[in-house]
Design an enzyme around this catalytic site. Sequence first.
Site, PDB file in Angstrom:
ATOM      1  N   ASP A  10       0.878  -1.171   0.000  1.00 25.82           N
ATOM      2  CA  ASP A  10       0.000   0.000   0.000  1.00 25.82           C
ATOM      3  C   ASP A  10       0.917   1.223   0.000  1.00 25.82           C
ATOM      4  O   ASP A  10       2.126   1.105   0.216  1.00 25.82           O
ATOM      5  CB  ASP A  10      -0.887  -0.015   1.261  1.00 25.82           C
ATOM      6  CG  ASP A  10      -1.761   1.236   1.363  1.00 25.82           C
ATOM      7  OD1 ASP A  10      -2.472   1.540   0.394  1.00 25.82           O
ATOM      8  OD2 ASP A  10      -1.724   1.924   2.406  1.00 25.82           O
ATOM      9  N   SER A  11       0.307   2.404  -0.161  1.00 25.21           N
ATOM     10  CA  SER A  11       1.106   3.622  -0.094  1.00 25.21           C
ATOM     11  C   SER A  11       1.601   3.874   1.334  1.00 25.21           C
ATOM     12  O   SER A  11       2.500   4.690   1.526  1.00 25.21           O
ATOM     13  CB  SER A  11       0.275   4.816  -0.559  1.00 25.21           C
ATOM     14  OG  SER A  11      -0.797   5.028   0.335  1.00 25.21           O
ATOM     15  N   CYS A  74      -4.230  -1.458  -1.999  1.00 27.73           N
ATOM     16  CA  CYS A  74      -4.377  -0.015  -2.192  1.00 27.73           C
ATOM     17  C   CYS A  74      -5.279   0.176  -3.404  1.00 27.73           C
ATOM     18  O   CYS A  74      -4.966  -0.319  -4.496  1.00 27.73           O
ATOM     19  CB  CYS A  74      -2.999   0.591  -2.456  1.00 27.73           C
ATOM     20  SG  CYS A  74      -3.053   2.330  -2.936  1.00 27.73           S
ATOM     21  N   CYS A 187     -10.965   3.086  -0.125  1.00 24.59           N
ATOM     22  CA  CYS A 187      -9.553   3.390   0.119  1.00 24.59           C
ATOM     23  C   CYS A 187      -9.223   2.644   1.393  1.00 24.59           C
ATOM     24  O   CYS A 187      -9.962   2.728   2.382  1.00 24.59           O
ATOM     25  CB  CYS A 187      -9.349   4.887   0.306  1.00 24.59           C
ATOM     26  SG  CYS A 187      -7.693   5.294   0.939  1.00 24.59           S
TER      27      CYS A 187
HETATM   28  N1  DGL Z   1      -4.734   3.169   0.767  1.00 23.37           N
HETATM   29  C1  DGL Z   1      -4.674   3.841  -0.512  1.00 23.37           C
HETATM   30  C2  DGL Z   1      -5.931   3.490  -1.300  1.00 23.37           C
HETATM   31  O1  DGL Z   1      -6.571   2.497  -0.988  1.00 23.37           O
HETATM   32  C3  DGL Z   1      -4.406   5.294  -0.286  1.00 23.37           C
HETATM   33  C4  DGL Z   1      -3.802   5.966  -1.441  1.00 23.37           C
HETATM   34  C5  DGL Z   1      -3.038   7.225  -1.101  1.00 23.37           C
HETATM   35  O2  DGL Z   1      -1.913   7.114  -0.642  1.00 23.37           O
HETATM   36  O3  DGL Z   1      -3.562   8.315  -1.385  1.00 23.37           O
HETATM   37  O4  DGL Z   1      -6.292   4.140  -2.244  1.00 23.37           O
END
Ligand code: DGL
Length: 269
Positions: A10-11, A74, A187
């Site tokens: 994920d980010s 993500c 998200c």
């Molecule tokens: N958890 C990421 C998602 O599901 C977040 C993305 C972000 O870093 O903006 O989209």
Amino acid sequence: MDDRPIGMFDSGFGGLTVARALIDLLPGEDLVYIGDTGRYPYGPRALEEVARFARQITAKLVAEHDVKMVVVACNTAAAAALELLRFEFDVPLVGVIEPGLRAALKNTSSRRVGVIGTVGTIGSGAYQRAAAELSRARPVDLTCAACPGFVEFVERGETGSDQVYVLAERLLAPIRAAEVDTLLLGCTHYPFLARTISDVVGRDVVLVDSADETAFEVASILADTGGGRRATKEGTRTWISSGDTATFERLGRRLLGPELRDVQGWVPK
Ligand code: DGL
């Protein structure tokens, strides 16, 4: 049987919601999690750039950790790159968009469903396309809203502040107006804001996220392919962050639980 670990990324901290569900459902599996906290948020970036990061991380998981599967935990990365990754890599790839949507469709009775996500995810049209595909027999009325700023609150560990409430009131106005009975948190960071989101949209709206349904999908792929681990004890967990490892450990442990420790650093080139 396949004793190799499951990779996921994920980010930042958002994918920990999916990691929690995976650990609970498949405790014997080894897990390698990469949180790209050095480059978060992904949401405001161009989809091509997010796709480049997703490719780089998937390549690292496959080449350096020999993972048997990659969970793109993500939504933004899944919207930007899931199809591309499936084409380029020789391991099963699981995203979070379809599993989350399936959970929302199971729940709705009014067929009015809200989806919130990052600017990248909502702008990509991925949810709109997946909904058209998955609800062909009984179409749903989908109301989508981007929530810029939510991810940053979670990454700072501010999940219940007045500021996030004020922002939520503004961003969730279209969802309230649409009178949905189900709101999909599109998200993986947003479940950490569930209380605020629920306060704003009303307790009668059911909040749904992709974590459990994604874990079920992983379990069913492993069952179908016979690729589960010969588990005699709890699996190992490897945590990697491209940002500050001490912060990842402190906040990550608060969000995921005691399994999160010994975070390793990574500097993407
Ligand atoms: N958890 C990421 C998602 O599901 C977040 C993305 C972000 O870093 O903006 O989209």
